[in-house]
Design a protein around this motif. Sequence first.
Motif, PDB file in Angstrom:
ATOM      1  N   UNK A 137      -8.059   4.618   8.579  1.00  0.00           N
ATOM      2  CA  UNK A 137      -7.405   3.385   8.148  1.00  0.00           C
ATOM      3  C   UNK A 137      -6.918   3.471   6.709  1.00  0.00           C
ATOM      4  N   UNK A 138      -7.691   4.110   5.838  1.00  0.00           N
ATOM      5  CA  UNK A 138      -7.273   4.259   4.445  1.00  0.00           C
ATOM      6  C   UNK A 138      -6.021   5.121   4.331  1.00  0.00           C
ATOM      7  N   UNK A 139      -5.959   6.190   5.104  1.00  0.00           N
ATOM      8  CA  UNK A 139      -4.780   7.064   5.071  1.00  0.00           C
ATOM      9  C   UNK A 139      -3.547   6.310   5.554  1.00  0.00           C
ATOM     10  N   UNK A 140      -3.684   5.620   6.689  1.00  0.00           N
ATOM     11  CA  UNK A 140      -2.547   4.872   7.249  1.00  0.00           C
ATOM     12  C   UNK A 140      -2.106   3.767   6.289  1.00  0.00           C
ATOM     13  N   UNK A 141      -3.074   2.990   5.786  1.00  0.00           N
ATOM     14  CA  UNK A 141      -2.749   1.883   4.890  1.00  0.00           C
ATOM     15  C   UNK A 141      -2.105   2.374   3.601  1.00  0.00           C
ATOM     16  N   UNK A 142      -2.596   3.509   3.090  1.00  0.00           N
ATOM     17  CA  UNK A 142      -2.030   4.068   1.869  1.00  0.00           C
ATOM     18  C   UNK A 142      -0.596   4.524   2.064  1.00  0.00           C
ATOM     19  N   UNK A 143      -0.329   5.174   3.189  1.00  0.00           N
ATOM     20  CA  UNK A 143       1.025   5.642   3.480  1.00  0.00           C
ATOM     21  C   UNK A 143       1.978   4.467   3.676  1.00  0.00           C
ATOM     22  N   UNK A 144       1.515   3.432   4.369  1.00  0.00           N
ATOM     23  CA  UNK A 144       2.349   2.250   4.591  1.00  0.00           C
ATOM     24  C   UNK A 144       2.711   1.589   3.263  1.00  0.00           C
ATOM     25  N   UNK A 145       1.744   1.454   2.386  1.00  0.00           N
ATOM     26  CA  UNK A 145       1.983   0.793   1.106  1.00  0.00           C
ATOM     27  C   UNK A 145       2.895   1.612   0.203  1.00  0.00           C
ATOM     28  N   UNK A 146       2.742   2.918   0.240  1.00  0.00           N
ATOM     29  CA  UNK A 146       3.483   3.779  -0.696  1.00  0.00           C
ATOM     30  C   UNK A 146       4.862   4.195  -0.198  1.00  0.00           C
ATOM     31  N   UNK A 147       5.045   4.281   1.125  1.00  0.00           N
ATOM     32  CA  UNK A 147       6.263   4.917   1.623  1.00  0.00           C
ATOM     33  C   UNK A 147       7.096   4.078   2.587  1.00  0.00           C
ATOM     34  N   UNK A 148       6.781   2.814   2.754  1.00  0.00           N
ATOM     35  CA  UNK A 148       7.599   1.960   3.633  1.00  0.00           C
ATOM     36  C   UNK A 148       8.288   0.876   2.819  1.00  0.00           C
ATOM     37  N   UNK A 149       9.363   0.338   3.372  1.00  0.00           N
ATOM     38  CA  UNK A 149      10.073  -0.746   2.687  1.00  0.00           C
ATOM     39  C   UNK A 149       9.191  -1.977   2.565  1.00  0.00           C
ATOM     40  N   UNK A 150       8.341  -2.214   3.579  1.00  0.00           N
ATOM     41  CA  UNK A 150       7.419  -3.342   3.492  1.00  0.00           C
ATOM     42  C   UNK A 150       6.456  -3.160   2.318  1.00  0.00           C
ATOM     43  N   UNK A 151       5.945  -1.954   2.153  1.00  0.00           N
ATOM     44  CA  UNK A 151       5.042  -1.685   1.042  1.00  0.00           C
ATOM     45  C   UNK A 151       5.705  -1.906  -0.300  1.00  0.00           C
ATOM     46  N   UNK A 152       6.948  -1.470  -0.431  1.00  0.00           N
ATOM     47  CA  UNK A 152       7.668  -1.689  -1.679  1.00  0.00           C
ATOM     48  C   UNK A 152       7.930  -3.172  -1.915  1.00  0.00           C
ATOM     49  N   UNK A 153       8.133  -3.914  -0.822  1.00  0.00           N
ATOM     50  CA  UNK A 153       8.323  -5.363  -0.942  1.00  0.00           C
ATOM     51  C   UNK A 153       7.044  -6.047  -1.419  1.00  0.00           C
ATOM     52  N   UNK A 154       5.902  -5.534  -0.993  1.00  0.00           N
ATOM     53  CA  UNK A 154       4.618  -6.081  -1.443  1.00  0.00           C
ATOM     54  C   UNK A 154       4.511  -5.965  -2.961  1.00  0.00           C
ATOM     55  N   UNK A 155       4.861  -4.784  -3.489  1.00  0.00           N
ATOM     56  CA  UNK A 155       4.833  -4.586  -4.940  1.00  0.00           C
ATOM     57  C   UNK A 155       5.839  -5.503  -5.633  1.00  0.00           C
ATOM     58  N   UNK A 156       7.032  -5.611  -5.056  1.00  0.00           N
ATOM     59  CA  UNK A 156       8.082  -6.422  -5.667  1.00  0.00           C
ATOM     60  C   UNK A 156       7.683  -7.891  -5.743  1.00  0.00           C
ATOM     61  N   UNK A 157       7.150  -8.410  -4.639  1.00  0.00           N
ATOM     62  CA  UNK A 157       6.738  -9.811  -4.600  1.00  0.00           C
ATOM     63  C   UNK A 157       5.624 -10.073  -5.613  1.00  0.00           C
ATOM     64  N   UNK A 158       4.678  -9.164  -5.699  1.00  0.00           N
ATOM     65  CA  UNK A 158       3.592  -9.330  -6.657  1.00  0.00           C
ATOM     66  C   UNK A 158       4.051  -9.212  -8.089  1.00  0.00           C
ATOM     67  N   UNK A 159       5.062  -8.383  -8.322  1.00  0.00           N
ATOM     68  CA  UNK A 159       5.568  -8.215  -9.675  1.00  0.00           C
ATOM     69  C   UNK A 159       6.405  -9.381 -10.149  1.00  0.00           C
ATOM     70  N   UNK A 160       7.271  -9.901  -9.274  1.00  0.00           N
ATOM     71  CA  UNK A 160       8.115 -11.044  -9.651  1.00  0.00           C
ATOM     72  C   UNK A 160       8.603 -11.727  -8.380  1.00  0.00           C
ATOM     73  N   UNK A 161       7.978 -12.816  -8.052  1.00  0.00           N
ATOM     74  CA  UNK A 161       8.257 -13.513  -6.802  1.00  0.00           C
ATOM     75  C   UNK A 161       9.700 -14.013  -6.746  1.00  0.00           C
ATOM     76  N   UNK A 162      10.164 -14.661  -7.811  1.00  0.00           N
ATOM     77  CA  UNK A 162      11.497 -15.248  -7.808  1.00  0.00           C
ATOM     78  C   UNK A 162      12.581 -14.171  -7.770  1.00  0.00           C
ATOM     79  N   UNK A 163      12.413 -13.105  -8.542  1.00  0.00           N
ATOM     80  CA  UNK A 163      13.392 -12.022  -8.529  1.00  0.00           C
ATOM     81  C   UNK A 163      13.458 -11.365  -7.154  1.00  0.00           C
ATOM     82  N   UNK A 164      12.310 -11.247  -6.484  1.00  0.00           N
ATOM     83  CA  UNK A 164      12.279 -10.677  -5.141  1.00  0.00           C
ATOM     84  C   UNK A 164      13.037 -11.549  -4.163  1.00  0.00           C
ATOM     85  N   UNK A 165      12.869 -12.869  -4.284  1.00  0.00           N
ATOM     86  CA  UNK A 165      13.584 -13.797  -3.413  1.00  0.00           C
ATOM     87  C   UNK A 165      15.097 -13.696  -3.643  1.00  0.00           C
TER      88      UNK A 165
END
Length: 309
Positions: free
Chosen positions: A155-183
């Motif tokens: 699960x750690x390997x899968x979750x790590x790959x999803x967070x680091x290498x998918x568009x959804x994972x990058x969106x997670x970082x973007x939303x956390x960094x700046x919600x309004x800019x992401x919107x």
Amino acid sequence: MIALVVLVIAISVAQPSFLSFPNQMNILSQWAPVAIMGIGMTYVVITGGFDLSVGATYALAAVVAAAIGQSQPPVVAFSAAIAAGLVVGVVNGFIVTALRVNPFIATLGTSLVVGGITLAITGNKAFIVAFEPFTALGRDRLAGVPYSGILVIVLFVIAGLVLAYTSWGQSVYAVGGNLEASRLAGIRTSGVVGSAYAIAGLTAGVAGVVTASQLSSAQASLGATLVFDVLTVVIVGGTALSGGRGAIWRTAVGVGILATLQNGFNLLDIDAYYQDVIKGVIIIAALATLDRGGARHLRRLLAGRGPSH
């Protein structure tokens, strides 16, 4: 990483049996539920959120698994339990995104509701499963490695790959960094945040299944304080409580630090009550040194003003 290495060396010198293979595998098995829940919590925290309901969700899933496991095959019991966890996570996501309720308040309320439902199901009594295959996931081993530990690693390997290498994972970082800019950039922020809470509920459900299988039983009091361990491993690992920064591997390091400390205390016969004192000091130190914006962000959540992005 340096702190973990220093801890391992220090405890190994004080108690050489710490590094023994059986002891390490026992640590892996004991901390599997916290590690699994840490995955979902990491996603939520990176989005700038907070989930206090994982402990109650974990207990509900364990109870559902044990209750159904008394009369149904393990696959049916485990599936139902994981589904229950997912439902709680989806509800959390809906309350936070659609109803725009402060994450701290929303998940605290959900925790109380889920805890009450679990008590109603059990009548404050334990469900005991006498069906041996039910315990395979929690107790059986492959070449000495517990199945629960193997599950954590996968699960750690899968979750790590999803967070680091998918568009959804990058969106997670973007939303956390700046919600309004992401919107404004076209990211469906509600969908990203909602899915993070759904995954947190899902991982709490999986963790509940693991514990029910390990104990061959479950009751409503499970997970009463587990949320603090889950938050501790995420924060100590270096994931920013203010959102936008973090990684699954960091949570793995946090699990290693906390597990090493607790096991070291046990091996050295140090009073278990001191462990809570150490955990509290570690959380404060982590917020003070690793996440300088985290304390401010937490104050905003407590005050009901939401993320500062």
